[in-house]
Design a protein around this motif. Structure first.
Motif, PDB file in Angstrom:
ATOM      1  N   UNK A  16       0.866  -1.177   0.000  1.00 62.33           N
ATOM      2  CA  UNK A  16       0.000   0.000   0.000  1.00 62.33           C
ATOM      3  C   UNK A  16       0.902   1.225   0.000  1.00 62.33           C
ATOM      4  N   UNK A  17       0.348   2.344  -0.376  1.00 63.88           N
ATOM      5  CA  UNK A  17       1.150   3.563  -0.452  1.00 63.88           C
ATOM      6  C   UNK A  17       1.451   4.139   0.931  1.00 63.88           C
ATOM      7  N   UNK A  18       0.410   4.219   1.774  1.00 59.38           N
ATOM      8  CA  UNK A  18       0.573   4.907   3.054  1.00 59.38           C
ATOM      9  C   UNK A  18      -0.137   4.144   4.169  1.00 59.38           C
ATOM     10  N   UNK A  19       0.541   3.967   5.282  1.00 58.19           N
ATOM     11  CA  UNK A  19      -0.086   3.442   6.490  1.00 58.19           C
ATOM     12  C   UNK A  19      -0.016   4.527   7.571  1.00 58.19           C
ATOM     13  N   UNK A  20      -1.145   4.767   8.219  1.00 62.91           N
ATOM     14  CA  UNK A  20      -1.221   5.762   9.283  1.00 62.91           C
ATOM     15  C   UNK A  20      -1.166   5.065  10.636  1.00 62.91           C
ATOM     16  N   UNK A  21      -0.126   5.366  11.423  1.00 59.42           N
ATOM     17  CA  UNK A  21       0.013   4.834  12.777  1.00 59.42           C
ATOM     18  C   UNK A  21      -0.286   5.960  13.761  1.00 59.42           C
ATOM     19  N   UNK A  22      -1.096   5.676  14.764  1.00 63.50           N
ATOM     20  CA  UNK A  22      -1.532   6.712  15.708  1.00 63.50           C
ATOM     21  C   UNK A  22      -0.971   6.451  17.102  1.00 63.50           C
ATOM     22  N   UNK A  23      -0.221   7.438  17.602  1.00 67.02           N
ATOM     23  CA  UNK A  23       0.135   7.413  19.013  1.00 67.02           C
ATOM     24  C   UNK A  23      -0.929   8.144  19.816  1.00 67.02           C
ATOM     25  N   UNK A  24      -1.542   9.119  19.181  1.00 70.61           N
ATOM     26  CA  UNK A  24      -2.594   9.929  19.814  1.00 70.61           C
ATOM     27  C   UNK A  24      -3.905   9.667  19.072  1.00 70.61           C
ATOM     28  N   UNK A  25      -4.857   8.970  19.725  1.00 78.50           N
ATOM     29  CA  UNK A  25      -6.124   8.611  19.097  1.00 78.50           C
ATOM     30  C   UNK A  25      -6.984   9.830  18.764  1.00 78.50           C
TER      31      UNK A  25
END
Length: 412
Positions: free
Chosen positions: A329-338
């Motif tokens: 996939x092009x982009x994965x979004x990882x969240x430390x702050x929901x």
């Protein structure tokens, strides 16, 4: 109650799809290059279409068809093969009025009630190519070379092409008479299955010859061969097919026992064989069927084509250790702050509308787990949303820091 897929069927799981997609994509691309257009026919047809074209005494009709009566008291059958439905569509929709030949292909499921084996299923997928409306031997060579090119593109090893001609209505009857005389004389040397095959069609004594008892193989090796009885026109046609295959650079083995048992098959017959699944098996079978369309009520129409099982191609590749393309996939979004999740969802929608693959975590993983998941998905870039800013990470590059998610997405 525990449910499982019906016996003789199988699930193609997400991890297996890349190899399937590779085979199908290559087949579709080749057909487009060769001028073959997709056709789609119903999964079920009037039962008479298959009893007429497969032969009343054949294994398909007598044992293998999935036939049912609908509420209108019509006998319908799940298609056991693909050529007859395409021929029916050719007649029904007046395709003989289009420029000839009409060149089509389709990829879809077929159904036969047979003992399941590795690579042989009751529901199986087939790649069919049909060219209707021309008796040009160059067309025979083209459909053969098309599959040869597919085999080359897929890099299938340990496979070869077998080739023969079975004549036509002019020369085959004399050969059948000669073969029957030989079979009468040598009936005691044949096994029960071979004698039963003869009852449906004398030519079928050569079916699956390599799988017969050795004594039967030795006996049939002495039987008269159709190639010795071709008329002048059929011999000229076969010579031309061979000449064109030589021009294409397609290698083949002349196999005098390669036949088709039904009367509408004519002239060229061919099989691509392989050492797949631990034994010799057919990867593709085809040939001319110049009398099929008139057999089911159409005008006299020469035609040629082939059918190839997708599962067998995939299994051949799997045994060679081949793999489909890894997921990316092009982009994965990882969240430390929901708290950033609404903005992340909006950014993913924007990227997807622009035709770029985007995903995020939906399993409540830790930040470390999310980064691991990004790696599993083959993300080209990972956007890490923190409480104090946003990081964009790409393999082999320095991390880049941004003050806002919008700036980070704009940099991708």
């Amino acid at each position: 109650m525990k449910f499982e897929s019906p016996r003789g069927t199988h699930d193609v799981l997400p991890a297996e799809q890349p190899l399937w997609e590779k085979v199908i994509r290559e087949a579709e691309e080749l057909c487009a290059l060769y001028g073959y257009r997709r056709i789609t026919t119903p999964l079920f047809e009037d039962t008479g279409l298959f009893t007429r074209t497969s032969g009343e005494g054949s294994d398909i009709v007598s044992m293998e068809m999935y036939t049912f009566t609908d509420r209108g008291d019509r006998s319908l059958t799940l298609r056991p093969e693909g050529t007859a439905p395409v021929a029916r569509a050719y007649i029904q929709h007046g395709l003989h009025r289009e420029p000839q030949p009409v060149k089509t292909y389709f990829i879809g499921p077929m159904y036969r009630y047979a003992a399941p084996q590795r690579g042989k299923f009751r529901e199986f997928w087939q790649f069919n190519v049909e060219a209707m409306g021309s008796d040009d031997p160059a067309l025979d060579a083209e459909v053969i070379q098309l599959f040869d090119e597919l085999r080359r593109r897929l890099e299938i090893r340990g496979s070869w092409l077998e080739l023969n001609s079975i004549g036509d209505r002019k020369c085959r009857p004399a050969y059948i008479e000669k073969l029957n005389a030989w079979l009468d004389k040598h009936a005691g040397e044949l096994d029960e299955e071979t004698r039963a095959k003869r009852e449906t069609s004398p030519l079928r004594v050569f079916d699956n010859l390599s799988q017969k008892p050795e004594s039967v193989q030795r006996a049939l090796a002495e039987a008269p061969k159709i190639g010795e009885s071709l008329c002048e026109e059929c011999q000229a046609h076969f010579d031309a097919v061979r000449r064109y295959l030589d021009a294409y650079g397609v290698e083949y083995r002349l196999t005098s026992t390669l036949v088709r048992g039904l009367d509408y098959y004519t002239r060229t017959t061919f099989e691509f064989m392989g050492e797949a699944l631990g034994a010799q098996s057919s990867l593709c079978g085809g040939g001319r069927y110049d009398y099929l369309i008139e057999e089911i009520g159409g005008p006299p129409t020469p035609a040629v084509g082939f059918a190839s099982g997708i599962e067998r191609l995939v299994l051949s590749l799997t045994e060679q250790g081949a793999e489909g393309p890894a997921p990316e996939i092009d982009v994965f979004f990882a969240l430390e702050d929901q708290a950033a999740r609404p903005d992340v969802l909006a950014a993913m929608a924007e990227l997807r509308r622009a035709g770029r693959g985007a995903d995020t975590d939906y399993a409540g993983r830790s930040l470390k787990g999310q980064l691991t998941q990004a790696g599993r998905l083959g993300a080209r870039a990972t956007v890490i949303a923190r409480g104090d800013g946003v990081t964009v990470r790409r393999g082999g590059e320095q991390d880049k820091e941004f003050a806002s998610l919008g700036e980070a997405v704009a940099s991708l």
